[in-house]
Design a protein around this motif. Sequence first.
Motif, PDB file in Angstrom:
ATOM      1  N   TYR A 179       1.359   5.407  -0.164  1.00  0.00           N
ATOM      2  CA  TYR A 179       0.716   6.694   0.108  1.00  0.00           C
ATOM      3  C   TYR A 179       1.352   7.723  -0.807  1.00  0.00           C
ATOM      4  O   TYR A 179       2.566   7.922  -0.773  1.00  0.00           O
ATOM      5  N   LYS A 209       0.864  -1.182   0.000  1.00  0.00           N
ATOM      6  CA  LYS A 209       0.000   0.000   0.000  1.00  0.00           C
ATOM      7  C   LYS A 209       0.894   1.223   0.000  1.00  0.00           C
ATOM      8  O   LYS A 209       1.712   1.396   0.907  1.00  0.00           O
ATOM      9  N   ASP A 249      -6.732   7.999   1.652  1.00  0.00           N
ATOM     10  CA  ASP A 249      -6.074   7.232   2.697  1.00  0.00           C
ATOM     11  C   ASP A 249      -5.768   8.130   3.893  1.00  0.00           C
ATOM     12  O   ASP A 249      -6.297   9.231   4.011  1.00  0.00           O
ATOM     13  N   THR A 305      -6.231   7.852  -3.835  1.00  0.00           N
ATOM     14  CA  THR A 305      -6.992   7.148  -2.805  1.00  0.00           C
ATOM     15  C   THR A 305      -7.147   8.022  -1.573  1.00  0.00           C
ATOM     16  O   THR A 305      -6.216   8.696  -1.147  1.00  0.00           O
ATOM     17  N   GLY A 356     -10.277   1.602   2.391  1.00  0.00           N
ATOM     18  CA  GLY A 356      -9.226   2.098   1.510  1.00  0.00           C
ATOM     19  C   GLY A 356      -9.580   2.134   0.044  1.00  0.00           C
ATOM     20  O   GLY A 356      -8.691   2.174  -0.801  1.00  0.00           O
ATOM     21  N   ASN A 361     -10.280   2.906   7.800  1.00  0.00           N
ATOM     22  CA  ASN A 361     -10.057   3.030   6.365  1.00  0.00           C
ATOM     23  C   ASN A 361      -8.847   2.238   5.905  1.00  0.00           C
ATOM     24  O   ASN A 361      -8.957   1.321   5.106  1.00  0.00           O
ATOM     25  N   ASP A 362      -7.686   2.547   6.445  1.00  0.00           N
ATOM     26  CA  ASP A 362      -6.458   1.920   5.962  1.00  0.00           C
ATOM     27  C   ASP A 362      -6.444   0.415   6.184  1.00  0.00           C
ATOM     28  O   ASP A 362      -5.927  -0.346   5.373  1.00  0.00           O
TER      29      ASP A 362
END
Length: 759
Positions: free
Chosen positions: A320, A318, A483, A481, A469, A464-465
């Motif tokens: 960011y 994932k 995030d 996204t 997500g 969320n994460d």
Amino acid sequence: MVKFKNIVDAFWYSFPVQLLLNHFKRNQFLILFWLVLLAMITGAFGKYMGIPYLFLDPEYLNKVNFTSFLFVGIATAGFTMAFHVTCYISDGHRFSFVGTLPKPFTKFCLNNSILPLTFLSIYLYEMIVFQINNQYTSTLQVFWNISGFLVGFVAMTATFLLYFGYTNKDIFKYVVCRIDEKLKQKVHMTRASAMKKLDIARKKQVRVDNYLSFNFRFKKVEETSFYDKSTVLQVFDQNHFNLVVIQSLIFVFVLILGIFKDYAAFQLPVGASFMIFLTILIMLTGAFAYWFGGWSLTAGLVVFIFINWLTGEKFFDKTYQAFGLDYTKTPVAYNVKTLAAVNDSLVQQHDKVLTLTALNNWRAKFPASKKPKMVFVCVSGGGKRAALWSLNALQQADSLSGGKLLEQTMLITGASGGLIGASYFRELKLREKLGKPVQPYAARHRQKISTDNLNPLIFSLLANDLFVGFSKFEYGGLSYTKDRGYTFEDQLNKITEELMDKPVIAYRPYELQGVIPMLILTPTVVNDGRKIFISALPVSYMNADRLQMPGYENAKYSGADFSHLFKEHQGDSLRFLSALRMSATFPYITPNTTLPTEPAIEIMDAGISDNFGLTDAVRFLFAFKDWIAENTDGIVILSIRDSPKLSMVSDKTGQTIVDNFSQPISSVYNNFENFQDITSDNLLGYATTWFNGKIERVDLQYQAETYVDILNEMDSIRQNNARASLSWRLTAREKAGVTENIHTQANETALQKLKALLQ
């Protein structure tokens, strides 16, 4: 003597005591959950980062009130009930007499409450003491706050007990043993687990002579040998379904909250979010214990190793992203060759020419007959504390100097929260110059910048994460996204009145014309420790020292200019809030940003390399030393620090074995700022040898230890840690302490010195 022995036996073999002993014998992991929470609320863990206040002074919708405590009370009850259910599933079969009692689960909870009640008593005590000692909360408000917690706890507990009472009401209608028939319908692991529990129920019972009943009196355990053990075991097995139902409801609840996480009303207090997280963990622990029995620890380790391997293979990868960058284009090669290209002498010369225009425009603001002092403002990192302190200090200093401070400032450097506060003040001054109806010195801006950022961040991590997500949004025509990085920027945008929601390059005309100071952000590359220089004007000359070593090819480039490195990825379109986020990446809370390079590089807090911004100021001075010496009356470095420069040396107390083992690492961490201070002082000392001009330095320091009025009324937690916590959330008292600290004798003297230098 016999009577005394009977009393001791009655106590020792009472159900509550035997359950407690069973926890210490078999459920150490469950006890660890309580110890972690206990350490947090008492300040034994995380007091430096303000973790205790998240539980003792929870905030919801930017208010500490009945509702915020209500949510924490509900979450605490959920965690407590998860503990009871897990214990009931894991160990109920060791006390099979419970299955012969009316309302077995409720009676089990009552007798299993020593740990929860001990924790709850300490929690309420710490909460009440903190609220009473908080001079910004009235007695009536304290009463309502505590009432909110108790109402939430009692209401949630009653709801759970009602559910279990309803689902178990016909449990004693079992009169025929049907366990073998049920086992045949289950998977092999369930059968093996159930058979193991049946064997324990038949042969390995824990002795219990009495139990606590609903009237809070102890009753003698009746003879249960005539009950069929397999039938009794069904009483316990039925509650596994209840565990699954509750787990499913919690996951669904968290998923729903994650979908609506952008709405403030759905963002729970951090304390409540953490309780929900622990509730999920404790239920997973119970599930493992049920399915794998004595092999649960081994099975958990195998699962962890497997997940860790999948993570290493980027199965759960994932990233960011920095908003405004185009990640669809081919990543730029991040290597020595690329660094050499973006730091080439011709590139540096081009950037110097552009900045010289800004310098000349800055000089044109002052009379030609008198050389002005040039100010470099260097602000330290330190989360919300540093953001509030830097804004407050700049407001006071600029106001006292009649606006001369920012007018004579050419450069702002620093890290983390300090740059957030400085950027906000710079934006306010810009708006004022553009004729906008703003009041740069107004107290409401301090109130805004000190608003809680932590609730949305932690809630985003949970809701969320970890579980959702998939929400998207557009910025600059590109899709990203929603995030945790987005959540941080969204909250930062709100608390700064949406004034800085623009690309970095939007500041270029104003910096070039000398309307506002240049501002350079320097987040650190996790991969190699280099800096990424982010500024509205390109600043590759920040590596000018590299060109001073002809003939030596192995000198390292200390960093790269962001706009040059990501020229093909719309580097100039980087969102300014994303740049601030990258510069303020707090470990575990704010996620590391991944940039479009090959190999991919991750960005972390600028404070890792220079938490005070002084080394960057020296680099800038070195690049333009000749121009500055010729056109100014010297340099004034205003260092706005959220920590004292010359703090007292701590006495070395008795060293335990653990202390001796951890000291080599802990001493480095504890002296991190000292290392940087020594390096900065050395660089400034060397600068006096190659800069043909004066260098003055003024320190404005947040030093809580000198503010006696606040220290006199501190609770035990605050006495151990007088400074405001290193967090993205401050209590009302911490906010007041930070803002009032500008009026200490040392800071008043420093302000007068600064005013005199700017005359």
